[in-house]
Design a protein around this motif. Structure first.
Motif, short mmCIF file in Angstrom:
data_model
loop_
_atom_site.label_atom_id
_atom_site.label_comp_id
_atom_site.label_asym_id
_atom_site.label_seq_id
_atom_site.Cartn_x
_atom_site.Cartn_y
_atom_site.Cartn_z
N MET A 1 -32.57 -8.22 -18.23
CA MET A 1 -33.43 -8.14 -18.69
C MET A 1 -32.97 -8.21 -20.71
SD MET A 1 -36.75 -6.20 -18.66
CE MET A 1 -38.43 -7.46 -19.54
N LYS A 2 -33.22 -9.47 -20.94
CA LYS A 2 -33.27 -9.39 -22.50
C LYS A 2 -34.54 -9.26 -23.23
CE LYS A 2 -30.53 -13.87 -22.58
NZ LYS A 2 -29.84 -14.44 -23.13
N LEU A 3 -34.38 -8.08 -24.58
CA LEU A 3 -34.97 -7.53 -25.86
C LEU A 3 -35.06 -8.08 -26.59
CD1 LEU A 3 -35.14 -4.52 -24.39
CD2 LEU A 3 -36.89 -5.86 -23.60
N TYR A 4 -35.78 -8.73 -27.77
CA TYR A 4 -35.30 -8.85 -28.73
C TYR A 4 -35.93 -7.64 -29.87
CZ TYR A 4 -34.13 -13.04 -26.52
OH TYR A 4 -33.77 -14.04 -25.68
N ILE A 5 -35.23 -7.87 -30.87
CA ILE A 5 -35.95 -7.05 -31.97
C ILE A 5 -35.15 -7.44 -33.76
CG2 ILE A 5 -35.04 -4.41 -32.40
CD1 ILE A 5 -33.89 -4.09 -29.87
N LYS A 6 -36.58 -7.08 -34.04
CA LYS A 6 -36.91 -8.10 -35.53
C LYS A 6 -35.78 -6.64 -36.34
CE LYS A 6 -40.23 -9.18 -38.47
NZ LYS A 6 -41.70 -9.69 -38.22
N TYR A 7 -35.70 -7.32 -37.18
CA TYR A 7 -34.66 -6.40 -38.44
C TYR A 7 -33.94 -5.56 -38.10
CZ TYR A 7 -39.72 -6.41 -40.05
OH TYR A 7 -40.86 -6.89 -40.54
N MET A 8 -33.14 -6.32 -37.46
CA MET A 8 -31.90 -5.81 -36.36
C MET A 8 -30.66 -6.42 -37.01
SD MET A 8 -30.75 -5.42 -32.28
CE MET A 8 -29.09 -5.10 -31.93
N VAL A 9 -29.66 -6.39 -37.92
CA VAL A 9 -29.16 -7.27 -39.44
C VAL A 9 -27.89 -6.55 -39.56
CG1 VAL A 9 -31.23 -8.60 -39.79
CG2 VAL A 9 -30.27 -6.49 -41.06
N SER A 10 -27.58 -5.12 -38.88
CA SER A 10 -25.96 -4.81 -39.11
C SER A 10 -25.65 -4.31 -37.94
CB SER A 10 -26.56 -4.26 -40.24
OG SER A 10 -27.45 -2.84 -40.28
N LEU A 11 -24.74 -3.94 -38.33
CA LEU A 11 -23.57 -2.89 -37.15
C LEU A 11 -24.09 -1.21 -37.04
CD1 LEU A 11 -20.16 -3.92 -38.03
CD2 LEU A 11 -21.35 -5.03 -36.05
N ARG A 12 -25.27 -0.94 -38.15
CA ARG A 12 -25.37 0.11 -38.29
C ARG A 12 -26.95 0.31 -37.15
NH1 ARG A 12 -27.46 3.63 -43.58
NH2 ARG A 12 -27.53 5.85 -41.89
N CYS A 13 -27.12 -1.08 -37.63
CA CYS A 13 -28.51 -1.12 -36.26
C CYS A 13 -28.50 -1.23 -35.39
CB CYS A 13 -29.19 -2.15 -36.68
SG CYS A 13 -29.90 -2.26 -38.36
N LYS A 14 -27.30 -2.52 -34.88
CA LYS A 14 -26.56 -2.13 -33.32
C LYS A 14 -26.23 -0.57 -32.60
CE LYS A 14 -23.51 -4.96 -32.19
NZ LYS A 14 -22.96 -6.68 -32.39
N LEU A 15 -25.88 0.27 -33.20
CA LEU A 15 -24.96 1.37 -32.69
C LEU A 15 -26.81 2.55 -32.03
CD1 LEU A 15 -22.60 2.15 -35.61
CD2 LEU A 15 -22.12 1.83 -32.93
N LEU A 16 -27.21 1.86 -33.77
CA LEU A 16 -29.07 2.88 -34.14
C LEU A 16 -29.62 2.30 -32.05
CD1 LEU A 16 -31.41 4.62 -35.25
CD2 LEU A 16 -32.50 2.46 -35.56
N VAL A 17 -29.98 1.10 -32.07
CA VAL A 17 -30.53 0.33 -30.82
C VAL A 17 -29.35 0.74 -29.20
CG1 VAL A 17 -30.30 -1.34 -29.87
CG2 VAL A 17 -31.47 -1.34 -32.11
N ARG A 18 -28.41 1.59 -29.82
CA ARG A 18 -27.76 1.50 -28.33
C ARG A 18 -27.19 2.92 -27.83
NH1 ARG A 18 -22.10 0.49 -29.42
NH2 ARG A 18 -22.34 -0.78 -27.91
#
Length: 186
Positions: A1-18
């Protein structure tokens, strides 16, 4: 399943989402800028938990199809300008259209409708942000920066830079040096 996240623009954001996915017991297949693919279906309770946890960090889980597509356009542009080894040499319109699998005119009209600016203006703003970053790194001269960002000349880069920032690239470079000197003397 795919989820789309707004304002996710950096590697730091990716770590936070993880981290947020792990807290909810969700397993990701991939985490890209603006998009996460998870192995399982997400329950409504998990979705609301993820939505509120992301919002606390300034991110937004998207539901609306138009917003999702606009966010995909933004992610493609941000990745192209800020993270790709080299910006594509062809038309940006062809690149974006090919990446997303939609007609560029449709994408352009949708983006303008939702964001209130054109895709071209969004690209220019990001190219200038990248130019600012490269100027402050002080590893490349303006000719090299303009070449790297696919400007036709240093004058073209300088004109757009001044239009967006209100300053010339050389003035911006002086400001950066002055700030750096001030910080080193603290």
């Amino acid at each position: 399943m795919k989820l789309y996240i707004k304002y996710m623009v950096s590697l730091r954001c990716k770590l936070l989402v993880r981290q947020e996915l792990e807290k909810l017991g969700l397993h990701h297949i991939s985490i890209e800028l603006g998009m996460v693919e998870i192995k399982e279906e997400i329950t409504e309770e998990q979705k609301q938990g993820l939505k509120s946890n992301l919002a606390a960090s300034g991110l937004e889980l998207l539901d609306d199809k138009k917003s999702i597509l606009v966010d995909k356009i933004k992610s493609v542009i941000i990745e192209m300008i800020h993270y790709a080894e080299e910006i594509p040499k062809g038309n940006y319109s062809d690149y974006i259209s090919e990446k997303l699998g939609y007609n560029y005119i449709y994408l352009s009209n949708l983006f303008s409708e939702v964001k209130g600016i054109t895709i071209q203006h969004f690209i220019i703003k990001h190219k200038i942000e990248k130019a600012k970053e490269l100027i402050l790194y002080d590893e490349l001269n303006l000719t090299e920066i303009s070449y790297r960002l696919h400007y036709s000349s240093v004058a073209h880069l300088s004109n757009q830079f001044k239009k967006i920032t209100g300053h010339s690239p050389s003035f911006y470079k002086k400001l950066g040096k002055k700030r750096k000197d001030t910080l080193e003397n603290l």
